[in-house]
Design a protein around this motif. Structure first.
Motif, PDB file in Angstrom:
ATOM      1  N   VAL A 170     -12.930 -11.706   1.239  1.00 29.49           N
ATOM      2  CA  VAL A 170     -12.588 -12.305   2.405  1.00 29.49           C
ATOM      3  C   VAL A 170     -12.370 -10.789   3.307  1.00 29.49           C
ATOM      4  CG1 VAL A 170     -11.550 -14.045   4.233  1.00 29.49           C
ATOM      5  CG2 VAL A 170     -12.073 -14.620   1.423  1.00 29.49           C
ATOM      6  N   ALA A 171     -11.489  -9.655   3.097  1.00 24.07           N
ATOM      7  CA  ALA A 171     -11.567  -8.896   4.449  1.00 24.07           C
ATOM      8  C   ALA A 171     -12.236  -8.343   4.381  1.00 24.07           C
ATOM      9  CB  ALA A 171     -10.270  -8.163   3.080  1.00 24.07           C
ATOM     10  N   HIS A 172     -13.387  -7.503   3.213  1.00 26.72           N
ATOM     11  CA  HIS A 172     -14.156  -7.099   3.585  1.00 26.72           C
ATOM     12  C   HIS A 172     -15.762  -8.255   4.731  1.00 26.72           C
ATOM     13  CE1 HIS A 172     -13.550  -4.608   1.037  1.00 26.72           C
ATOM     14  NE2 HIS A 172     -14.660  -3.610   0.884  1.00 26.72           N
ATOM     15  N   GLU A 173     -15.875  -9.704   4.222  1.00 24.59           N
ATOM     16  CA  GLU A 173     -16.620 -10.025   5.065  1.00 24.59           C
ATOM     17  C   GLU A 173     -16.162  -9.856   6.797  1.00 24.59           C
ATOM     18  OE1 GLU A 173     -19.997 -11.984   6.112  1.00 24.59           O
ATOM     19  OE2 GLU A 173     -19.196 -11.297   3.829  1.00 24.59           O
ATOM     20  N   ALA A 174     -14.585 -10.417   6.860  1.00 25.22           N
ATOM     21  CA  ALA A 174     -14.073 -10.172   8.365  1.00 25.22           C
ATOM     22  C   ALA A 174     -13.846  -9.181   8.878  1.00 25.22           C
ATOM     23  CB  ALA A 174     -11.938 -10.226   7.577  1.00 25.22           C
ATOM     24  N   VAL A 175     -14.009  -7.902   8.663  1.00 20.50           N
ATOM     25  CA  VAL A 175     -13.943  -6.801   9.056  1.00 20.50           C
ATOM     26  C   VAL A 175     -15.345  -6.546   9.893  1.00 20.50           C
ATOM     27  CG1 VAL A 175     -12.126  -5.358   7.558  1.00 20.50           C
ATOM     28  CG2 VAL A 175     -15.003  -5.331   6.688  1.00 20.50           C
ATOM     29  N   SER A 176     -16.395  -6.858   9.342  1.00 17.15           N
ATOM     30  CA  SER A 176     -17.724  -6.936   9.819  1.00 17.15           C
ATOM     31  C   SER A 176     -18.506  -8.059  11.053  1.00 17.15           C
ATOM     32  CB  SER A 176     -19.276  -7.580   8.866  1.00 17.15           C
ATOM     33  OG  SER A 176     -18.538  -8.869   8.551  1.00 17.15           O
TER      34      SER A 176
ATOM     35  N   ILE B   4     -18.758 -17.814   3.634  1.00 20.18           N
ATOM     36  CA  ILE B   4     -18.814 -17.454   2.811  1.00 20.18           C
ATOM     37  C   ILE B   4     -19.053 -15.229   2.372  1.00 20.18           C
ATOM     38  CG2 ILE B   4     -19.064 -18.215  -0.386  1.00 20.18           C
ATOM     39  CD1 ILE B   4     -20.171 -21.215   1.144  1.00 20.18           C
ATOM     40  N   ALA B   5     -17.453 -15.267   1.974  1.00 14.69           N
ATOM     41  CA  ALA B   5     -17.392 -13.755   0.718  1.00 14.69           C
ATOM     42  C   ALA B   5     -18.673 -13.618  -0.035  1.00 14.69           C
ATOM     43  CB  ALA B   5     -17.025 -13.557   1.021  1.00 14.69           C
ATOM     44  N   LYS B   6     -19.513 -12.291  -0.482  1.00 16.64           N
ATOM     45  CA  LYS B   6     -19.945 -11.971  -0.766  1.00 16.64           C
ATOM     46  C   LYS B   6     -18.869 -11.196  -1.794  1.00 16.64           C
ATOM     47  CE  LYS B   6     -24.057 -11.174   1.627  1.00 16.64           C
ATOM     48  NZ  LYS B   6     -23.446 -11.484   3.264  1.00 16.64           N
ATOM     49  N   LYS B   7     -19.191 -10.967  -3.601  1.00 17.51           N
ATOM     50  CA  LYS B   7     -18.667 -10.434  -3.845  1.00 17.51           C
ATOM     51  C   LYS B   7     -18.390  -8.655  -4.077  1.00 17.51           C
ATOM     52  CE  LYS B   7     -17.651  -9.254  -9.407  1.00 17.51           C
ATOM     53  NZ  LYS B   7     -18.124  -9.836 -10.828  1.00 17.51           N
TER      54      LYS B   7
END
Length: 268
Positions: free
Chosen positions: A96-102, A264-267
Protein backbone atom coordinates in the motif's frame (compact mmCIF):
# COMPACT_ATOMS: atom_id res chain seq x y z
CA UNK A 1 -48.78 2.45 7.94
CA UNK A 2 -51.63 2.51 10.50
CA UNK A 3 -51.54 -1.30 10.79
CA UNK A 4 -47.77 -1.23 11.35
CA UNK A 5 -48.13 1.34 14.15
CA UNK A 6 -50.86 -0.71 15.84
CA UNK A 7 -48.67 -3.81 15.58
CA UNK A 8 -45.67 -1.98 17.05
CA UNK A 9 -47.81 -0.72 19.94
CA UNK A 10 -49.13 -4.22 20.68
CA UNK A 11 -45.56 -5.60 20.59
CA UNK A 12 -44.42 -2.93 23.06
CA UNK A 13 -47.30 -3.82 25.43
CA UNK A 14 -47.09 -7.61 25.07
CA UNK A 15 -43.33 -8.10 24.99
CA UNK A 16 -41.63 -9.12 28.20
CA UNK A 17 -38.16 -7.76 28.95
CA UNK A 18 -36.58 -11.01 27.75
CA UNK A 19 -38.59 -10.99 24.52
CA UNK A 20 -37.63 -7.37 23.92
CA UNK A 21 -33.93 -8.12 24.46
CA UNK A 22 -34.17 -11.09 22.11
CA UNK A 23 -35.70 -8.83 19.47
CA UNK A 24 -32.90 -6.28 19.98
CA UNK A 25 -30.23 -8.95 19.45
CA UNK A 26 -32.01 -10.17 16.30
CA UNK A 27 -32.10 -6.64 14.86
CA UNK A 28 -28.45 -6.13 15.77
CA UNK A 29 -27.40 -9.33 14.01
CA UNK A 30 -29.16 -8.15 10.85
CA UNK A 31 -27.99 -4.51 10.89
CA UNK A 32 -24.66 -4.74 12.71
CA UNK A 33 -25.49 -1.45 14.48
CA UNK A 34 -28.62 -0.21 16.26
CA UNK A 35 -29.85 3.17 17.45
CA UNK A 36 -31.68 3.84 20.74
CA UNK A 37 -34.24 6.22 19.21
CA UNK A 38 -35.08 3.81 16.38
CA UNK A 39 -35.44 0.90 18.82
CA UNK A 40 -37.65 2.99 21.07
CA UNK A 41 -39.99 3.77 18.18
CA UNK A 42 -39.98 0.23 16.78
CA UNK A 43 -40.65 -1.47 20.13
CA UNK A 44 -42.89 1.31 21.49
CA UNK A 45 -41.04 1.74 24.76
CA UNK A 46 -39.14 4.68 26.20
CA UNK A 47 -35.50 5.36 25.31
CA UNK A 48 -34.69 4.83 29.02
CA UNK A 49 -36.08 1.28 28.79
CA UNK A 50 -33.97 0.60 25.71
CA UNK A 51 -30.86 1.92 27.48
CA UNK A 52 -31.48 -0.47 30.38
CA UNK A 53 -31.92 -3.36 27.92
CA UNK A 54 -28.68 -2.46 26.14
CA UNK A 55 -26.81 -2.20 29.44
CA UNK A 56 -28.05 -5.65 30.44
CA UNK A 57 -27.12 -7.15 27.07
CA UNK A 58 -23.66 -5.58 27.26
CA UNK A 59 -23.09 -7.29 30.63
CA UNK A 60 -23.99 -10.56 28.90
CA UNK A 61 -21.37 -9.70 26.23
CA UNK A 62 -23.98 -9.79 23.45
CA UNK A 63 -23.23 -6.24 22.27
CA UNK A 64 -21.04 -3.20 22.88
CA UNK A 65 -22.64 0.11 23.80
CA UNK A 66 -21.79 3.08 21.62
CA UNK A 67 -22.85 6.72 21.70
CA UNK A 68 -26.61 6.50 21.03
CA UNK A 69 -26.78 2.79 20.37
CA UNK A 70 -24.82 -0.46 20.17
CA UNK A 71 -22.80 -2.66 17.80
CA UNK A 72 -21.90 -6.33 17.56
CA UNK A 73 -18.78 -7.14 19.62
CA UNK A 74 -16.97 -8.93 16.78
CA UNK A 75 -17.38 -5.97 14.44
CA UNK A 76 -15.88 -3.33 16.72
CA UNK A 77 -12.16 -2.74 16.20
CA UNK A 78 -10.32 -1.42 19.26
CA UNK A 79 -7.24 0.80 19.55
CA UNK A 80 -3.87 -1.00 19.65
CA UNK A 81 -0.37 0.18 20.55
CA UNK A 82 2.13 1.09 17.83
CA UNK A 83 4.38 -1.84 18.78
CA UNK A 84 1.55 -4.38 18.62
CA UNK A 85 0.55 -3.18 15.13
CA UNK A 86 4.05 -2.80 13.70
CA UNK A 87 4.57 -6.39 12.56
CA UNK A 88 1.00 -7.15 11.54
CA UNK A 89 0.27 -7.51 7.81
CA UNK A 90 3.61 -5.83 7.14
CA UNK A 91 3.90 -7.07 3.52
CA UNK A 92 0.43 -5.72 2.75
CA UNK A 93 1.22 -2.36 4.36
CA UNK A 94 4.41 -2.05 2.31
CA UNK A 95 2.47 -2.74 -0.90
CA UNK A 96 0.00 0.00 0.00
CA UNK A 97 2.84 2.39 0.90
CA UNK A 98 4.67 1.86 -2.42
CA UNK A 99 1.46 2.55 -4.32
CA UNK A 100 0.66 5.59 -2.19
CA UNK A 101 4.00 7.35 -2.79
CA UNK A 102 3.40 7.18 -6.54
CA UNK A 103 0.86 9.97 -5.99
CA UNK A 104 3.45 12.21 -4.29
CA UNK A 105 5.37 14.67 -6.48
CA UNK A 106 8.20 17.07 -5.72
CA UNK A 107 7.30 20.33 -3.95
CA UNK A 108 4.01 18.91 -2.65
CA UNK A 109 2.75 19.58 0.85
CA UNK A 110 1.43 16.36 2.36
CA UNK A 111 -0.24 15.36 5.62
CA UNK A 112 0.54 11.93 7.10
CA UNK A 113 -1.94 10.47 9.58
CA UNK A 114 -0.64 8.44 12.52
CA UNK A 115 -0.23 4.68 12.17
CA UNK A 116 1.97 1.94 10.82
CA UNK A 117 0.90 2.15 7.17
CA UNK A 118 1.80 5.83 7.08
CA UNK A 119 5.03 4.96 8.88
CA UNK A 120 5.87 2.73 5.88
CA UNK A 121 5.06 5.67 3.57
CA UNK A 122 7.40 7.89 5.61
CA UNK A 123 10.26 5.42 5.09
CA UNK A 124 9.85 5.73 1.32
CA UNK A 125 9.81 9.51 1.40
CA UNK A 126 13.58 9.50 1.96
CA UNK A 127 13.85 8.89 -1.79
CA UNK A 128 11.67 11.90 -2.64
CA UNK A 129 12.80 15.54 -2.82
CA UNK A 130 11.53 18.96 -1.77
CA UNK A 131 8.49 17.94 0.27
CA UNK A 132 6.74 19.58 3.17
CA UNK A 133 5.43 16.86 5.47
CA UNK A 134 2.91 17.56 8.23
CA UNK A 135 2.17 14.79 10.74
CA UNK A 136 0.65 14.12 14.15
CA UNK A 137 2.79 10.99 14.62
CA UNK A 138 6.03 11.36 16.57
CA UNK A 139 7.42 8.08 15.19
CA UNK A 140 6.95 9.36 11.64
CA UNK A 141 8.56 12.66 12.62
CA UNK A 142 11.62 10.85 13.97
CA UNK A 143 11.82 8.74 10.80
CA UNK A 144 11.98 11.93 8.71
CA UNK A 145 14.27 13.82 11.07
CA UNK A 146 17.44 13.33 9.02
CA UNK A 147 15.93 13.99 5.59
CA UNK A 148 15.96 17.21 3.57
CA UNK A 149 12.19 17.57 3.83
CA UNK A 150 10.55 20.29 5.84
CA UNK A 151 8.75 18.47 8.64
CA UNK A 152 5.96 20.07 10.67
CA UNK A 153 4.88 18.19 13.80
CA UNK A 154 1.40 19.01 15.05
CA UNK A 155 1.19 19.89 18.74
CA UNK A 156 -1.30 18.57 21.24
CA UNK A 157 -1.89 15.71 23.63
CA UNK A 158 0.34 12.64 23.13
CA UNK A 159 -1.36 9.25 23.17
CA UNK A 160 1.02 7.06 25.14
CA UNK A 161 1.89 3.74 23.55
CA UNK A 162 0.52 4.88 20.19
CA UNK A 163 2.67 7.94 19.48
CA UNK A 164 -0.20 9.96 18.02
CA UNK A 165 -0.85 13.59 18.93
CA UNK A 166 -4.48 14.70 19.14
CA UNK A 167 -6.93 17.04 20.83
CA UNK A 168 -8.25 20.63 20.47
CA UNK A 169 -4.79 22.15 20.01
CA UNK A 170 -4.02 19.75 17.15
CA UNK A 171 -7.34 20.50 15.47
CA UNK A 172 -6.85 24.26 15.92
CA UNK A 173 -3.51 24.08 14.10
CA UNK A 174 -5.04 22.05 11.28
CA UNK A 175 -7.70 24.72 10.78
CA UNK A 176 -4.87 27.09 9.80
CA UNK A 177 -3.26 24.68 7.28
CA UNK A 178 -3.90 23.60 3.72
CA UNK A 179 -2.14 20.65 2.07
CA UNK A 180 -2.09 19.05 -1.37
CA UNK A 181 -2.71 15.52 -0.13
CA UNK A 182 -3.72 13.77 3.08
CA UNK A 183 -2.91 10.09 3.61
CA UNK A 184 -5.65 8.85 5.89
CA UNK A 185 -5.10 5.77 8.02
CA UNK A 186 -8.01 3.81 9.49
CA UNK A 187 -8.73 1.15 12.07
CA UNK A 188 -11.73 -0.10 10.12
CA UNK A 189 -13.33 0.49 6.72
CA UNK A 190 -16.77 -0.64 5.62
CA UNK A 191 -18.44 -0.01 2.24
CA UNK A 192 -21.63 1.46 3.69
CA UNK A 193 -20.52 2.64 7.16
CA UNK A 194 -17.36 4.25 5.79
CA UNK A 195 -14.19 4.99 7.75
CA UNK A 196 -14.35 4.51 11.53
CA UNK A 197 -11.98 4.87 14.47
CA UNK A 198 -12.02 3.79 18.15
CA UNK A 199 -12.63 7.22 19.73
CA UNK A 200 -14.60 10.41 19.19
CA UNK A 201 -11.39 12.45 19.64
CA UNK A 202 -9.59 10.55 16.87
CA UNK A 203 -12.60 10.90 14.57
CA UNK A 204 -12.71 14.68 15.14
CA UNK A 205 -9.00 14.96 14.36
CA UNK A 206 -9.24 12.95 11.15
CA UNK A 207 -12.19 15.08 10.02
CA UNK A 208 -10.08 18.21 10.55
CA UNK A 209 -7.30 16.60 8.50
CA UNK A 210 -9.71 15.81 5.67
CA UNK A 211 -10.94 19.42 5.67
CA UNK A 212 -7.34 20.65 5.34
CA UNK A 213 -6.58 18.65 2.18
CA UNK A 214 -7.18 18.95 -1.55
CA UNK A 215 -7.02 15.17 -1.98
CA UNK A 216 -7.64 12.39 0.52
CA UNK A 217 -5.96 9.03 -0.01
CA UNK A 218 -7.32 6.33 2.28
CA UNK A 219 -4.41 3.90 2.84
CA UNK A 220 -5.42 0.58 4.40
CA UNK A 221 -4.39 -3.02 3.93
CA UNK A 222 -7.09 -5.56 3.09
CA UNK A 223 -7.33 -6.87 6.68
CA UNK A 224 -9.04 -3.59 7.67
CA UNK A 225 -11.87 -3.96 5.16
CA UNK A 226 -15.45 -4.92 6.06
CA UNK A 227 -15.07 -3.94 9.72
CA UNK A 228 -16.42 -1.13 11.89
CA UNK A 229 -15.04 0.75 14.86
CA UNK A 230 -16.66 3.07 17.39
CA UNK A 231 -16.76 6.53 15.84
CA UNK A 232 -17.37 7.52 12.23
CA UNK A 233 -14.84 9.65 10.35
CA UNK A 234 -16.35 9.91 6.86
CA UNK A 235 -18.13 8.07 4.08
CA UNK A 236 -15.99 6.52 1.37
CA UNK A 237 -17.21 9.02 -1.23
CA UNK A 238 -15.36 11.69 0.78
CA UNK A 239 -12.04 10.08 -0.20
CA UNK A 240 -10.21 10.68 -3.47
CA UNK A 241 -8.90 7.11 -3.63
CA UNK A 242 -8.86 3.99 -1.50
CA UNK A 243 -5.47 2.29 -1.78
CA UNK A 244 -5.26 -1.32 -0.61
CA UNK A 245 -3.35 -4.52 -1.43
CA UNK A 246 -4.14 -7.21 -4.01
CA UNK A 247 -5.52 -9.64 -1.41
CA UNK A 248 -8.96 -8.08 -1.77
CA UNK A 249 -11.62 -10.43 -3.13
CA UNK A 250 -13.53 -9.86 -6.37
CA UNK A 251 -16.66 -9.25 -4.30
CA UNK A 252 -14.89 -6.55 -2.29
CA UNK A 253 -13.62 -4.88 -5.46
CA UNK A 254 -17.15 -4.72 -6.86
CA UNK A 255 -18.53 -3.42 -3.56
CA UNK A 256 -15.95 -0.72 -2.81
CA UNK A 257 -15.76 0.59 -6.38
CA UNK A 258 -19.32 1.78 -5.94
CA UNK A 259 -18.21 4.31 -3.33
CA UNK A 260 -14.70 5.52 -4.25
CA UNK A 261 -11.86 5.14 -6.73
CA UNK A 262 -10.23 1.84 -5.72
CA UNK A 263 -6.50 1.41 -6.32
CA UNK A 264 -5.07 -2.09 -5.83
CA UNK A 265 -1.37 -2.15 -5.03
CA UNK A 266 0.91 -4.60 -6.80
CA UNK A 267 3.27 -6.98 -5.04
CA UNK A 268 6.48 -5.23 -4.05
Amino acid sequence: MFEMNIKAISWGVEMSANERKSKIVQLLEVKGKIDIVELSEELSVTPMTIRRDLDALEKQKKLIRTHGGAVLPQLLIQEQSFESKLGKAIDKKRMVAHEAVSFIEEHMTILLDSGTTNFEIAKLLKHKKHLTVVTNDITIAVELMNTQHEVIVLGGRLQNGVGAVYGPLTEQTLNELHVDAFFLGAHAVHPTYGVTTPSLEKAALKKAMINAANNVYLVVDSTKLDYKSFSKVCDLHSTTKLITDFHVTDEQVTEYEQYTDLVIAKKV
